[in-house]
Design an enzyme around this catalytic site. Structure first.
Site, short mmCIF file in Angstrom:
data_model
loop_
_atom_site.label_atom_id
_atom_site.label_comp_id
_atom_site.label_asym_id
_atom_site.label_seq_id
_atom_site.Cartn_x
_atom_site.Cartn_y
_atom_site.Cartn_z
N TYR A 13 -11.56 -10.55 -11.11
CA TYR A 13 -11.02 -9.88 -9.55
C TYR A 13 -9.84 -8.94 -9.95
O TYR A 13 -9.92 -7.84 -9.46
CB TYR A 13 -11.11 -10.77 -8.52
CG TYR A 13 -10.15 -10.20 -7.54
CD1 TYR A 13 -10.94 -9.35 -6.36
CD2 TYR A 13 -8.77 -10.50 -7.27
CE1 TYR A 13 -10.19 -9.00 -5.42
CE2 TYR A 13 -8.17 -9.95 -6.18
CZ TYR A 13 -8.83 -9.08 -5.21
OH TYR A 13 -8.18 -8.52 -4.45
N GLU B 128 -1.49 -8.70 -5.52
CA GLU B 128 -2.73 -9.17 -5.76
C GLU B 128 -2.54 -10.70 -6.11
O GLU B 128 -3.38 -11.34 -5.64
CB GLU B 128 -3.50 -8.43 -6.91
CG GLU B 128 -4.03 -7.02 -6.35
CD GLU B 128 -4.81 -7.04 -5.03
OE1 GLU B 128 -5.53 -8.14 -4.86
OE2 GLU B 128 -4.95 -6.21 -4.50
N GLY C 24 3.18 -21.45 -2.64
CA GLY C 24 2.23 -22.50 -2.96
C GLY C 24 1.41 -21.84 -4.20
O GLY C 24 1.61 -20.74 -4.74
N ASP D 219 -14.07 -10.47 -3.73
CA ASP D 219 -13.26 -11.62 -3.27
C ASP D 219 -14.13 -12.45 -2.34
O ASP D 219 -15.02 -11.87 -1.94
CB ASP D 219 -11.86 -11.31 -3.08
CG ASP D 219 -11.76 -10.54 -1.78
OD1 ASP D 219 -12.84 -10.29 -1.23
OD2 ASP D 219 -10.65 -10.57 -1.31
N ARG E 45 0.80 -1.25 0.17
CA ARG E 45 -0.01 0.14 0.06
C ARG E 45 0.73 1.22 0.03
O ARG E 45 0.29 2.38 -0.09
CB ARG E 45 -0.84 -0.04 1.17
CG ARG E 45 -1.93 -0.90 1.12
CD ARG E 45 -2.97 -0.80 2.24
NE ARG E 45 -3.95 -2.16 2.02
CZ ARG E 45 -4.92 -2.58 2.73
NH1 ARG E 45 -4.62 -1.83 4.01
NH2 ARG E 45 -5.99 -3.30 2.92
N CYS F 23 -18.82 -7.21 15.20
CA CYS F 23 -19.76 -6.26 14.66
C CYS F 23 -19.91 -4.92 15.71
O CYS F 23 -20.10 -3.80 15.15
CB CYS F 23 -21.45 -6.69 14.99
SG CYS F 23 -21.33 -8.18 13.78
N GLN G 195 -5.51 -16.75 -2.66
CA GLN G 195 -5.24 -18.09 -1.81
C GLN G 195 -4.08 -18.32 -0.84
O GLN G 195 -3.62 -19.26 -0.49
CB GLN G 195 -5.12 -19.42 -2.77
CG GLN G 195 -6.48 -19.60 -3.51
CD GLN G 195 -6.18 -20.12 -4.83
OE1 GLN G 195 -5.33 -19.91 -5.69
NE2 GLN G 195 -7.05 -21.15 -5.18
N THR G 196 -3.53 -17.07 -0.59
CA THR G 196 -2.62 -17.03 0.63
C THR G 196 -2.77 -16.01 1.53
O THR G 196 -3.28 -14.84 1.25
CB THR G 196 -1.08 -16.78 -0.06
OG1 THR G 196 -1.00 -17.99 -1.10
CG2 THR G 196 -0.14 -16.89 0.74
#
Ligand code: ADE
Length: 332
Positions: free
Chosen positions: A129, A46, A90, A147, A34, A202, A51-52
């Site tokens: 995405y 990205e 991975g 996502d 960022r 919440c 998946q990580t």
């Protein structure tokens, strides 16, 4: 829709954007990608984040950038060095696609990073995405993302399950047109740190007043239980030239459906029932939980593989499991 209701929805959507972005401005995690909007860095983050987990990506992201600081450097690198730098993350197909896309950017776009969702979509490894994430975060294009985190947030705000198309439509309708990149990241962030899958926080949520569910939605289907498997590997090591310790590794076939070309320990199909394993560990891959037993190997006679000196291991593209075993054996 009735124009009065339409107006009301717009007011609610505007309130949602304002509250979410104010929260993000105050609480966004200082994630390394960022720090600047360089499209190469945004793209890399990205792809790594698919998946990580964020924590695992942080560990690898800086090192990968150190090795390949620009898209040109990545394009010029060998596939083996890219896979080695990816080791531990991975899903190596992502690394191969990243490498292929870097070559296309350098060759066909004259080093200029494609700067629209449409152009990005045409690159290998970049789907709906990822194209929207890069276009919005690096180029300020008003393209919404969905996502897993965003999906959960939207379903809870709406108080019901939404179809895939409804999810994209709702995300697009809510998107802040002035700050699309921040809005998208704020939605993901909210899902990651507050609107979590279990026990969402919440009471600290900035949009609780605009949320229908205010908690988990009732489960519809139970996820399938994990399969259980036992697997045995041989840890073959010896003292090689100059007394440098070496470990015997084999390469997965180039055409394997998973982790093609990566290096791993020799899998044993038979183990001697009277001997004792060096150690065991647990390892999960998608739907399977493995109990992994590691045995002291004898000299591998038939297997095709290589003796690798331990100091070279960090540069070898290891499977995640091989890395775990070698770490536990204190060889890595
Ligand atoms: N997951 C994927 N991309 C992300 C981002 N930019 N911020 C937070 N979580 C993410």
């Amino acid at each position: 829709m009735d124009t009065k209701l339409d107006l009301l929805m717009q007011v609610i959507a505007q309130k949602f954007r304002r509250r979410l972005l104010a929260w993000y401005d105050a609480h966004a995690r200082g994630l390394p990608w960022r720090a600047n909007g360089d499209p190469y860095r945004v793209w890399l983050s990205e792809i790594m984040l698919q998946q990580t987990r964020v924590a695992a990506v942080i560990e690898h992201y800086q090192e990968f950038l150190r090795r390949f600081p620009t898209v040109e450097k990545l394009a010029a690198a060998s596939e083996a060095s890219v896979l080695a730098a990816w080791s531990g993350l991975g899903y190596y197909r992502r690394a191969r696609m990243l490498h292929a896309a870097a070559k296309i950017i350098v060759r066909e776009h004259a080093n200029k990073f494609p700067n629209s969702e449409k152009q990005l979509r045409a690159l290998p490894g970049i789907g709906r995405y990822t194209a929207a994430a890069i276009a919005s975060i690096a180029f300020g294009e008003p393209a919404a993302v969905v996502d897993g985190n965003v999906e959960r947030v939207l379903q809870r705000v709406a108080g019901k399950r939404l179809t895939r198309e409804e999810l994209w439509e709702t995300a697009t309708a809510l998107l802040d047109q002035q700050r699309p990149g921040d809005f998208n990241q704020a939605m993901m962030e909210l899902g990651a740190v507050i609107c979590t899958p279990r026990a969402p926080a919440c009471l600290t949520c900035p949009v609780i007043e605009l949320c229908i569910a205010r908690g988990e939605l009732a489960a519809t289907t139970k996820s399938a239980p994990q399969k259980k498997r036992e697997i045995d590997y041989a840890l073959n090591y010896r003292d090689g030239e100059g007394c440098v310790r070496e470990v015997f590794l084999v390469q997965r076939p180039r055409n394997a459906s998973t982790m093609a070309g990566m290096w791993e320990l020799l899998e044993l199909t038979h183990v001697n029932g009277t001997s004792v394993a060096l150690f065991t560990l647990k390892h999960s891959i998608t739907v399977t939980d493995f109990k992994v037993r590691v045995w002291r190997g004898s000299q591998p006679s038939h297997a095709k593989g290589k003796w690798i000196p331990l100091p070279r291991l960090p540069k070898v593209a290891l499977t995640g499991l091989a890395r775990k075993i070698l770490r536990k054996a204190e060889m890595l």
